[in-house]
Design a protein around this motif. Structure first.
Motif, PDB file in Angstrom:
ATOM      1  N   LEU A  42       0.826  -1.202   0.000  1.00 53.74           N
ATOM      2  CA  LEU A  42       0.000   0.000   0.000  1.00 53.74           C
ATOM      3  C   LEU A  42       0.864   1.257   0.000  1.00 53.74           C
ATOM      4  N   PHE A  45      -5.270  -4.716   7.344  1.00 57.08           N
ATOM      5  CA  PHE A  45      -4.538  -4.029   6.276  1.00 57.08           C
ATOM      6  C   PHE A  45      -4.718  -4.707   4.923  1.00 57.08           C
ATOM      7  N   ILE A  92      -7.976  -3.129   3.863  1.00 56.53           N
ATOM      8  CA  ILE A  92      -7.809  -1.737   3.422  1.00 56.53           C
ATOM      9  C   ILE A  92      -7.175  -1.694   2.036  1.00 56.53           C
ATOM     10  N   VAL A 142      -8.816   0.132  -1.251  1.00 57.66           N
ATOM     11  CA  VAL A 142      -8.386   1.430  -1.791  1.00 57.66           C
ATOM     12  C   VAL A 142      -7.456   1.329  -2.996  1.00 57.66           C
ATOM     13  N   PHE A 188      -8.051   3.120  -6.344  1.00 60.19           N
ATOM     14  CA  PHE A 188      -7.908   4.582  -6.403  1.00 60.19           C
ATOM     15  C   PHE A 188      -6.465   4.988  -6.660  1.00 60.19           C
ATOM     16  N   LEU A 189      -5.525   4.114  -6.291  1.00 60.66           N
ATOM     17  CA  LEU A 189      -4.123   4.451  -6.505  1.00 60.66           C
ATOM     18  C   LEU A 189      -3.712   4.215  -7.952  1.00 60.66           C
ATOM     19  N   LEU A 190      -4.503   3.441  -8.674  1.00 59.47           N
ATOM     20  CA  LEU A 190      -4.142   3.110 -10.052  1.00 59.47           C
ATOM     21  C   LEU A 190      -4.700   4.099 -11.056  1.00 59.47           C
TER      22      LEU A 190
END
Lengths: 245, 222
Positions: free
Chosen positions: B146, B208, B211, B215, B218-220
């Protein structure tokens, strides 16, 4: 009169906080710890409100990720910002209390202090993270991902640190039931006042941020557009409500 | 699932061919032992000190891998390829976490025996400690995948990984130190109170992973 308008809300906040501290000094009885125990009415509400602020930031971050609306990112940012400021005050007042109580400014076998410090350090990385990303939209999205992750980390971290050491910190929630009535009432007034202070400050910073964003957009529009098209460009912008930050 | 397998196989194959991360991690671990030997001025270790040295070494060595886990994607346009391909963030997250776990397991296969040799720690305690370390690996891998994805796309990549990762891993260190310390005690391993520490590690790992799962998409996005 609308009690929720920013001006009236600020006045009410000042009254409640002043009232809470007046109660702390003149109404709440002294306990065996003596006068230093009064810092309890400042330190504990600060800590609770700061931690709740981090959780509020996580909720805004989730809403930002789901909707993509930058206003939620601005709220999340401002919540974290003010909680960090309160966090500094928590560490300072906690140190003063620890010095009076245990003779040392910092006590490592003190789970609540240590876990607060860890959470505080984690949130301090929010700024280097945010400003290391240039693209505005990606910056907002990554900051939200951070806020969600860190928000989930807060309770987890407290549970883990709490297990690591025997408990010597005065426990607020479990001991609140055992507090004399006067102390409990005073504490609750201080807690509500502190929560209102946080809310008021969040609203001030948010208003300031949104307004300056709007001003710079209007200024850009003024500079970019030829004189003839000015009125038609500015009017809709002016009515657009809260500007995107 | 096939995307997960493909990305994981790609990462492991690249590592096997280039050997960029693993030798560095192993070397780092050995150097740390030497530093601890002189920093602590002790030739044998047991109990809390042994657990601390072992965990600090594994944790800092893992930073090297976390820093590099997205390097190929960043430098050779892998992110764009993944965005173009019908691959969701979840597969990428799980594959990167699995690759990190694989690196950490290899690291520990080297770091545990050398730890035992250098500091005269008994193997009877290190074997169950390896089990605890496996749970630590899952926690480091989930958080690391992450954090690395967040940091890789920023300007201050090498700076942000330790800043973000170390505080996030404090609960893992607390749980692992609590579980490993009695295993490396002087009077031989004891399993007292291990259950609740393993529970801390287990809860951390699950949270984790969830999580990261939630999420990563959204990071990609770009």
């Amino acid at each position: 009169m609308n009690p929720f308008s920013l001006r009236n809300f600020s006045i009410i906040t000042a009254l409640v906080l002043t009232g809470g501290f007046a109660l702390a000094f003149f109404y709440a009885p002294l306990d065996q710890e003596g006068f230093i125990q009064k810092i309890f009415y400042l330190h504990v509400p600060l800590a609770i409100v700061a931690l709740l602020g981090f959780l509020v930031a996580a909720v805004h971050a989730i809403r930002h990720l789901r909707s993509g609306d930058p206003i939620h990112d601005a709220r999340s940012y401002v919540s974290i910002h003010l909680s960090i400021i309160l966090g500094v005050a928590v560490l300072v007042t906690g140190g003063i209390w620890a010095k009076a109580q245990w003779g040392k400014w910092w006590v490592w076998d003190e789970p609540t202090l240590v876990s607060f410090l860890i959470v505080f350090l984690l949130y301090c990385t929010y700024y280097p993270l945010r400003y290391a990303i240039e693209d505005r939209e990606r910056q907002a999205r990554y900051a939200s991902v951070f806020a969600v992750t860190a928000g989930a980390f807060v309770p987890l971290n407290f549970a883990a640190v709490r297990m690591a050491d025997p408990f010597i910190h005065p426990r607020t929630f479990s001991s609140a039931g055992g507090l004399p009535g006067e102390m409990l009432v005073t504490f609750l007034v201080c807690l509500v006042g502190m929560a209102m202070l946080w809310t008021a400050l969040v609203r001030y910073e948010l208003a300031s941020k949104l307004t300056s964003a709007r001003i710079s957009r209007l200024r850009r529009a003024l500079e970019d557009e030829p004189a003839s098209s000015r009125p038609s460009r500015i009017a809709p912008l002016g009515d657009a409500g809260p500007a995107r930050s | 699932m096939s995307a997960f397998r493909a990305i994981l196989a790609k990462d492991l194959r690249v590592e096997l061919r280039t050997l960029e991360s693993l030798p560095a991690m192993a070397l780092f671990a050995l150097t740390s032992y030497v530093l601890f030997r002189f920093g602590l001025d002790r030739e044998t270790l047991s109990g809390p000190l042994a657990a601390g040295v072992l965990l600090a070494t594994v944790l800092f060595a893992s930073l090297l891998a976390v820093n590099r886990i997205f390097l190929a994607e960043l430098e050779q346009g892998g992110f764009d390829a993944i965005r173009l391909a019908p691959v969701d963030g979840t597969s990428l997250f799980l594959a990167k976490a699995a690759a990190l776990i694989a690196y950490l397991v290899v690291l520990e296969a080297i770091a545990l025996p050398t730890f035992s040799l250098l500091f005269a720690v008994e193997f009877s305690g290190l074997l169950p400690a390896a089990g605890v370390l496996l749970m630590v690996d899952v926690g480091i891998a989930a958080t690391g995948a992450l954090v690395s994805a967040i940091a890789t796309n920023s300007r201050a990549r090498d700076l942000l990984v330790p800043l973000l990762l170390l505080p996030l891993l404090v609960p893992v260190m607390i749980g692992a130190a609590g579980a490993i310390e009695p295993l490396l005690g002087e009077g031989g391993p004891s399993f007292e109170g291990a259950g609740r520490w393993l529970a801390v590690l287990g809860v951390y790992d699950v949270i984790f992973i969830v999580i990261g799962y939630a999420v990563y998409d959204f990071l990609l996005e770009d």
